[in-house]
Design an enzyme around this catalytic site. Structure first.
Site, PDB file in Angstrom:
ATOM      1  N   LEU A 141      72.411  18.792  -8.605  1.00  0.00           N
ATOM      2  CA  LEU A 141      71.187  18.898  -7.821  1.00  0.00           C
ATOM      3  C   LEU A 141      71.212  20.212  -7.058  1.00  0.00           C
ATOM      4  O   LEU A 141      72.282  20.669  -6.625  1.00  0.00           O
ATOM      5  CB  LEU A 141      71.073  17.727  -6.833  1.00  0.00           C
ATOM      6  CG  LEU A 141      70.951  16.314  -7.420  1.00  0.00           C
ATOM      7  CD1 LEU A 141      70.978  15.279  -6.309  1.00  0.00           C
ATOM      8  CD2 LEU A 141      69.697  16.172  -8.262  1.00  0.00           C
ATOM      9  N   ASP A 142      70.037  20.813  -6.869  1.00  0.00           N
ATOM     10  CA  ASP A 142      69.943  22.018  -6.049  1.00  0.00           C
ATOM     11  C   ASP A 142      70.458  21.719  -4.641  1.00  0.00           C
ATOM     12  O   ASP A 142      70.433  20.568  -4.187  1.00  0.00           O
ATOM     13  CB  ASP A 142      68.495  22.493  -5.969  1.00  0.00           C
ATOM     14  CG  ASP A 142      67.941  22.930  -7.309  1.00  0.00           C
ATOM     15  OD1 ASP A 142      68.744  23.299  -8.187  1.00  0.00           O
ATOM     16  OD2 ASP A 142      66.702  22.901  -7.484  1.00  0.00           O
ATOM     17  N   THR A 143      70.870  22.755  -3.951  1.00  0.00           N
ATOM     18  CA  THR A 143      71.449  22.591  -2.621  1.00  0.00           C
ATOM     19  C   THR A 143      70.551  21.769  -1.704  1.00  0.00           C
ATOM     20  O   THR A 143      71.015  20.865  -1.001  1.00  0.00           O
ATOM     21  CB  THR A 143      71.718  23.969  -1.981  1.00  0.00           C
ATOM     22  OG1 THR A 143      72.664  24.677  -2.794  1.00  0.00           O
ATOM     23  CG2 THR A 143      72.285  23.821  -0.580  1.00  0.00           C
ATOM     24  N   THR A 145      68.203  19.662  -2.518  1.00  0.00           N
ATOM     25  CA  THR A 145      67.747  18.400  -3.111  1.00  0.00           C
ATOM     26  C   THR A 145      68.796  17.329  -2.841  1.00  0.00           C
ATOM     27  O   THR A 145      69.991  17.574  -2.968  1.00  0.00           O
ATOM     28  CB  THR A 145      67.531  18.550  -4.623  1.00  0.00           C
ATOM     29  OG1 THR A 145      66.532  19.548  -4.860  1.00  0.00           O
ATOM     30  CG2 THR A 145      67.074  17.244  -5.257  1.00  0.00           C
TER      31      THR A 145
END
Length: 311
Positions: A141-143, A145
């Protein structure tokens, strides 16, 4: 038949029993033991045993033989150092680890975030528990998210779960707040995604990009501080970098708070995106499993401070 075997030395083992006679090589291939894994076993300190005796892959099996695959210890990935920090564990067994990632924590180390990542903490947990493996992050997951992440405790388990992704047996569902109140009740976005020219981070829809497919389901529309937005459920059929954020921008509904992808509403401090559930077949038992994460506090507060305008 395939079973997980209790470990005493923390080396990962699988145990099988054959019903028919065949070459050991053929049996292992039928049970998804790849050539890469066999090479690692041969040269990395693993073993393949038949009825507790070491055998090579040319050995001829007999019905009823018991096959034990002992995987070698794994070296820590380059640039990945064990750290000790809080992990929110949803589920754990000898093969997999399911985690609930908070917003603001990176999944893996990068130039901007070399430490404090989820993978660093997983390696620290493995070191503490005596698990001789590196962190295999099956999903990322993106930072900024939040939500469910799956990690494997062995490269072979990672291989099996990656194979499920390619076969679309691994399902991921997200909840997001998207700008605008005119989103259709349901839509499918099939647009290829590639790197945006001049950027090493940003992606965009481009015809020479990789195939990407996202299903979007409207859950409700609201207004917050005069800004209309919609709560949507998104299902990924592919796993491209920033896929949801890029597809929603392309559809004219960037995620609330997503400055990188054209958000107008800056009242939320990050992209309002949460991985609410993942589902897959357990790589060893083949049981269908589903893991869920509740909407995080910041998204719940934003929703509570908003007014429903459309069901």
């Amino acid at each position: 038949m395939k079973m997980m075997k209790q470990r005493t030395d923390r080396l990962f083992r699988l145990e099988f029993q054959t019903q028919v006679g065949m070459l050991l090589r053929e049996f292992l291939a039928q049970n998804d033991i790849s050539k890469t894994t066999l090479t690692a076993i041969k040269y990395g300190g693993g073993q393949i045993l038949v009825n507790d005796e070491v055998r090579n892959v040319r050995h001829v099996l007999q019905p009823g033989d018991r096959i034990t695959v002992q995987f070698p210890p794994e070296q820590m990935s380059e640039g990945l150092k064990p750290e000790y920090g809080k992990l929110s564990i949803l589920y754990e067994d000898e093969a997999i680890l399911l985690l609930d990632k908070p917003a603001g924590q990176s999944t893996i180390p990068s130039r901007n975030h070399p430490t404090g990542t989820l993978a660093n903490f997983v390696c620290g947990k493995f070191e503490k528990d005596g698990v001789l493996s590196t962190a295999h992050m099956v999903t990322r997951l993106d930072t900024d998210t939040s939500g469910v992440i799956c990690a494997a405790k062995n490269r072979h388990i990672h291989h099996l779960l990656s194979k499920q992704m390619n076969q679309q047996l691994f399902q991921r569902s997200y909840t997001a707040f998207a700008e605008g109140a005119s989103i259709p009740a349901f839509m499918t976005i099939e647009q290829p995604i590639g790197r945006k020219e001049g950027s090493i981070i940003e992606r965009t829809v481009r015809q020479d990009g990789q195939y990407a497919k996202t299903d979007v389901k409207l859950l409700g529309s609201y207004v917050n501080n005069a800004y209309p937005f919609s709560v949507v459920n998104l299902t990924l059929h592919t796993g491209r970098t920033h896929q949801i954020r890029v597809h929603m921008q392309w559809a004219g509904h960037p995620l609330v708070g997503d400055d990188l992808y054209g958000a107008v509403n800056h009242t939320f401090p990050r992209q309002a995106l949460h991985c609410s559930s993942i589902s897959f077949l357990h790589p060893l038992t083949k049981e269908r499993m589903k893991f869920e994460s509740a909407l995080p506090d910041d998204m719940q507060r934003f929703l509570q401070d908003s007014e429903l305008i459309q069901l």
